[in-house]
Design an enzyme around this catalytic site. Structure first.
Site, PDB file in Angstrom:
ATOM      1  N   PRO A  15       0.789  -1.234   0.000  1.00  0.00           N
ATOM      2  CA  PRO A  15       0.000   0.000   0.000  1.00  0.00           C
ATOM      3  C   PRO A  15       0.820   1.284   0.000  1.00  0.00           C
ATOM      4  O   PRO A  15       1.852   1.385   0.658  1.00  0.00           O
ATOM      5  CB  PRO A  15      -0.795  -0.101   1.309  1.00  0.00           C
ATOM      6  CG  PRO A  15      -0.913  -1.559   1.555  1.00  0.00           C
ATOM      7  CD  PRO A  15       0.374  -2.155   1.060  1.00  0.00           C
ATOM      8  N   ASN A  16       0.340   2.244  -0.805  1.00  0.00           N
ATOM      9  CA  ASN A  16       0.879   3.603  -0.898  1.00  0.00           C
ATOM     10  C   ASN A  16       2.203   3.699  -1.659  1.00  0.00           C
ATOM     11  O   ASN A  16       2.670   4.807  -1.931  1.00  0.00           O
ATOM     12  CB  ASN A  16       1.037   4.264   0.492  1.00  0.00           C
ATOM     13  CG  ASN A  16      -0.285   4.343   1.227  1.00  0.00           C
ATOM     14  OD1 ASN A  16      -1.243   4.921   0.720  1.00  0.00           O
ATOM     15  ND2 ASN A  16      -0.351   3.726   2.401  1.00  0.00           N
ATOM     16  N   ARG A  23       5.439  11.029  -2.565  1.00  0.00           N
ATOM     17  CA  ARG A  23       4.952  10.839  -1.198  1.00  0.00           C
ATOM     18  C   ARG A  23       6.093  11.044  -0.205  1.00  0.00           C
ATOM     19  O   ARG A  23       7.071  10.309  -0.207  1.00  0.00           O
ATOM     20  CB  ARG A  23       4.403   9.420  -1.074  1.00  0.00           C
ATOM     21  CG  ARG A  23       4.159   8.957   0.316  1.00  0.00           C
ATOM     22  CD  ARG A  23       4.172   7.442   0.362  1.00  0.00           C
ATOM     23  NE  ARG A  23       3.873   6.970   1.715  1.00  0.00           N
ATOM     24  CZ  ARG A  23       4.167   5.759   2.135  1.00  0.00           C
ATOM     25  NH1 ARG A  23       4.728   4.889   1.317  1.00  0.00           N
ATOM     26  NH2 ARG A  23       3.889   5.387   3.361  1.00  0.00           N
ATOM     27  N   TYR A  28      11.130   8.902   1.533  1.00  0.00           N
ATOM     28  CA  TYR A  28      11.085   7.826   0.531  1.00  0.00           C
ATOM     29  C   TYR A  28      11.814   8.165  -0.760  1.00  0.00           C
ATOM     30  O   TYR A  28      11.909   7.337  -1.657  1.00  0.00           O
ATOM     31  CB  TYR A  28       9.623   7.461   0.244  1.00  0.00           C
ATOM     32  CG  TYR A  28       8.877   6.976   1.461  1.00  0.00           C
ATOM     33  CD1 TYR A  28       7.910   7.766   2.075  1.00  0.00           C
ATOM     34  CD2 TYR A  28       9.167   5.744   2.034  1.00  0.00           C
ATOM     35  CE1 TYR A  28       7.237   7.329   3.205  1.00  0.00           C
ATOM     36  CE2 TYR A  28       8.503   5.304   3.165  1.00  0.00           C
ATOM     37  CZ  TYR A  28       7.541   6.095   3.751  1.00  0.00           C
ATOM     38  OH  TYR A  28       6.868   5.667   4.869  1.00  0.00           O
ATOM     39  N   ASN A  79       8.305  -5.197  -0.386  1.00  0.00           N
ATOM     40  CA  ASN A  79       8.129  -4.056   0.506  1.00  0.00           C
ATOM     41  C   ASN A  79       6.646  -4.036   0.845  1.00  0.00           C
ATOM     42  O   ASN A  79       5.844  -3.578   0.059  1.00  0.00           O
ATOM     43  CB  ASN A  79       8.544  -2.744  -0.153  1.00  0.00           C
ATOM     44  CG  ASN A  79       8.376  -1.570   0.801  1.00  0.00           C
ATOM     45  OD1 ASN A  79       7.685  -1.684   1.820  1.00  0.00           O
ATOM     46  ND2 ASN A  79       8.995  -0.439   0.482  1.00  0.00           N
ATOM     47  N   ALA A  82       2.800  -0.463   4.908  1.00  0.00           N
ATOM     48  CA  ALA A  82       2.288  -0.455   6.285  1.00  0.00           C
ATOM     49  C   ALA A  82       1.811  -1.830   6.741  1.00  0.00           C
ATOM     50  O   ALA A  82       1.744  -2.101   7.945  1.00  0.00           O
ATOM     51  CB  ALA A  82       1.134   0.541   6.395  1.00  0.00           C
ATOM     52  N   HIS A  85       3.534  -3.915   9.487  1.00  0.00           N
ATOM     53  CA  HIS A  85       3.328  -3.722  10.928  1.00  0.00           C
ATOM     54  C   HIS A  85       1.981  -4.246  11.411  1.00  0.00           C
ATOM     55  O   HIS A  85       1.668  -4.127  12.598  1.00  0.00           O
ATOM     56  CB  HIS A  85       3.452  -2.226  11.248  1.00  0.00           C
ATOM     57  CG  HIS A  85       4.583  -1.559  10.552  1.00  0.00           C
ATOM     58  ND1 HIS A  85       5.906  -1.916  10.744  1.00  0.00           N
ATOM     59  CD2 HIS A  85       4.606  -0.544   9.627  1.00  0.00           C
ATOM     60  CE1 HIS A  85       6.681  -1.169   9.975  1.00  0.00           C
ATOM     61  NE2 HIS A  85       5.923  -0.325   9.292  1.00  0.00           N
ATOM     62  N   ASP A  92       1.308 -15.205   6.819  1.00  0.00           N
ATOM     63  CA  ASP A  92       0.822 -16.573   6.613  1.00  0.00           C
ATOM     64  C   ASP A  92       0.837 -16.956   5.140  1.00  0.00           C
ATOM     65  O   ASP A  92       1.099 -18.109   4.789  1.00  0.00           O
ATOM     66  CB  ASP A  92      -0.587 -16.718   7.183  1.00  0.00           C
ATOM     67  CG  ASP A  92      -0.603 -16.731   8.707  1.00  0.00           C
ATOM     68  OD1 ASP A  92      -1.704 -16.573   9.275  1.00  0.00           O
ATOM     69  OD2 ASP A  92       0.476 -16.890   9.316  1.00  0.00           O
ATOM     70  N   GLU A 103      12.782  -8.932   2.698  1.00  0.00           N
ATOM     71  CA  GLU A 103      11.939  -7.814   3.125  1.00  0.00           C
ATOM     72  C   GLU A 103      12.697  -6.500   2.918  1.00  0.00           C
ATOM     73  O   GLU A 103      13.855  -6.390   3.330  1.00  0.00           O
ATOM     74  CB  GLU A 103      11.594  -7.997   4.613  1.00  0.00           C
ATOM     75  CG  GLU A 103      10.720  -6.955   5.228  1.00  0.00           C
ATOM     76  CD  GLU A 103      10.462  -7.228   6.713  1.00  0.00           C
ATOM     77  OE1 GLU A 103      10.748  -8.347   7.188  1.00  0.00           O
ATOM     78  OE2 GLU A 103       9.979  -6.300   7.393  1.00  0.00           O
ATOM     79  N   HIS A 105      12.477  -2.163   3.203  1.00  0.00           N
ATOM     80  CA  HIS A 105      11.831  -0.904   3.578  1.00  0.00           C
ATOM     81  C   HIS A 105      12.746   0.218   3.100  1.00  0.00           C
ATOM     82  O   HIS A 105      13.949   0.199   3.402  1.00  0.00           O
ATOM     83  CB  HIS A 105      11.621  -0.816   5.088  1.00  0.00           C
ATOM     84  CG  HIS A 105      10.897  -1.997   5.632  1.00  0.00           C
ATOM     85  ND1 HIS A 105       9.563  -2.202   5.407  1.00  0.00           N
ATOM     86  CD2 HIS A 105      11.345  -3.070   6.331  1.00  0.00           C
ATOM     87  CE1 HIS A 105       9.213  -3.349   5.969  1.00  0.00           C
ATOM     88  NE2 HIS A 105      10.265  -3.898   6.520  1.00  0.00           N
ATOM     89  N   ILE A 106      12.193   1.165   2.401  1.00  0.00           N
ATOM     90  CA  ILE A 106      12.990   2.273   1.859  1.00  0.00           C
ATOM     91  C   ILE A 106      13.557   3.103   3.016  1.00  0.00           C
ATOM     92  O   ILE A 106      14.740   3.442   3.060  1.00  0.00           O
ATOM     93  CB  ILE A 106      12.119   3.133   0.927  1.00  0.00           C
ATOM     94  CG1 ILE A 106      11.676   2.307  -0.287  1.00  0.00           C
ATOM     95  CG2 ILE A 106      12.840   4.417   0.530  1.00  0.00           C
ATOM     96  CD1 ILE A 106      10.514   2.909  -1.055  1.00  0.00           C
ATOM     97  N   SER A 107      12.685   3.384   3.992  1.00  0.00           N
ATOM     98  CA  SER A 107      13.118   4.181   5.152  1.00  0.00           C
ATOM     99  C   SER A 107      13.668   3.252   6.232  1.00  0.00           C
ATOM    100  O   SER A 107      13.441   2.041   6.209  1.00  0.00           O
ATOM    101  CB  SER A 107      11.921   4.959   5.709  1.00  0.00           C
ATOM    102  OG  SER A 107      10.962   4.056   6.250  1.00  0.00           O
ATOM    103  N   ARG A 112      11.921   5.481  13.211  1.00  0.00           N
ATOM    104  CA  ARG A 112      10.644   6.166  13.055  1.00  0.00           C
ATOM    105  C   ARG A 112       9.727   5.866  14.234  1.00  0.00           C
ATOM    106  O   ARG A 112      10.168   5.413  15.289  1.00  0.00           O
ATOM    107  CB  ARG A 112      10.023   5.772  11.705  1.00  0.00           C
ATOM    108  CG  ARG A 112      10.923   6.153  10.519  1.00  0.00           C
ATOM    109  CD  ARG A 112      10.309   5.812   9.187  1.00  0.00           C
ATOM    110  NE  ARG A 112       9.102   6.615   8.944  1.00  0.00           N
ATOM    111  CZ  ARG A 112       8.266   6.354   7.935  1.00  0.00           C
ATOM    112  NH1 ARG A 112       8.488   5.333   7.112  1.00  0.00           N
ATOM    113  NH2 ARG A 112       7.194   7.109   7.749  1.00  0.00           N
ATOM    114  N   ARG A 116       6.229   1.391  13.911  1.00  0.00           N
ATOM    115  CA  ARG A 116       6.899   0.862  12.716  1.00  0.00           C
ATOM    116  C   ARG A 116       8.094  -0.039  13.068  1.00  0.00           C
ATOM    117  O   ARG A 116       8.730  -0.585  12.185  1.00  0.00           O
ATOM    118  CB  ARG A 116       7.381   2.012  11.831  1.00  0.00           C
ATOM    119  CG  ARG A 116       6.291   2.906  11.291  1.00  0.00           C
ATOM    120  CD  ARG A 116       6.857   3.925  10.303  1.00  0.00           C
ATOM    121  NE  ARG A 116       5.983   5.076  10.161  1.00  0.00           N
ATOM    122  CZ  ARG A 116       4.962   5.137   9.282  1.00  0.00           C
ATOM    123  NH1 ARG A 116       4.712   4.136   8.472  1.00  0.00           N
ATOM    124  NH2 ARG A 116       4.197   6.217   9.243  1.00  0.00           N
TER     125      ARG A 116
END
Ligand SMILES: O=C(O)[C@@H]1C=C(O)[C@@H](O)[C@H](O)C1
Length: 155
Positions: A15-16, A23, A28, A79, A82, A85, A92, A103, A105-107, A112, A116
């Site tokens: 998402p996003n 954004r 990001y 990635n 959200a 979390h 699953d 996995e 994550h850009i940030s 944070r 997160r």
């Protein structure tokens, strides 16, 4: 040395991430998702790997795509956005299809908000990359290609 390498990688963005580039660019960056995917495709072909890519804002769509990858994909680079979390269901799905995953994550999620700092995926990931910006995708694909072996199944 002809080490066995992953032959197919599925790149998943949650998402996003369709907003990437516009954004919260301080967090990001300014690279768009299409640009990330284009460079991932170039990187994959230089590694003779088939790369599929998808992005969805919908948890169930991501889960269905992971199910479809069973027996067809050697490694997932994800990635989860959200859903990292929040989503036991996504965890699953990955465990259910038994496809190794990296996995991304850009940030740096550990720098944070506290909510997160936990991931529902990290303890099952082959590797977790965060805080490298969009370079994290390149690093993840490189790692997945070299360290995840294809299962001896019909490709
Ligand atoms: O850094 C990233 O790529 C992750 C992306 C998101 O959309 C957030 O919800 C995560 O918390 C962090």
């Amino acid at each position: 040395t002809s080490i066995a390498m992953a032959k197919s990688i599925l790149l998943i963005n949650g998402p996003n991430l369709n907003l990437l580039g516009t954004r919260e660019p301080t967090l990001y960056g300014s690279t768009t998702l299409p640009e990330v995917v284009a460079s991932a495709q170039k990187q994959a072909s230089s590694l003779s790997i088939r790369l599929e890519s998808m992005q969805s804002n919908h948890e169930g769509v991501l889960i269905d795509r992971i199910h479809q990858a069973r027996g067809k994909i050697d490694a997932v680079v994800i990635n989860p956005g959200a859903l990292t979390h929040t989503s036991v269901a996504l965890r699953d799905a990955l465990l259910g299809v038994e496809i190794p995953f990296v996995e991304v994550h850009i940030s740096n999620i550990h720098k944070r908000e506290a909510f997160r700092h936990h991931s529902y995926l990290s303890d099952k990931a082959e590797a977790v990359i965060c805080g490298l910006g969009v370079y994290g995708y390149e690093a993840a694909i490189e790692f997945a290609a070299r360290h995840i072996k294809p299962k001896d199944k019909a490709q």
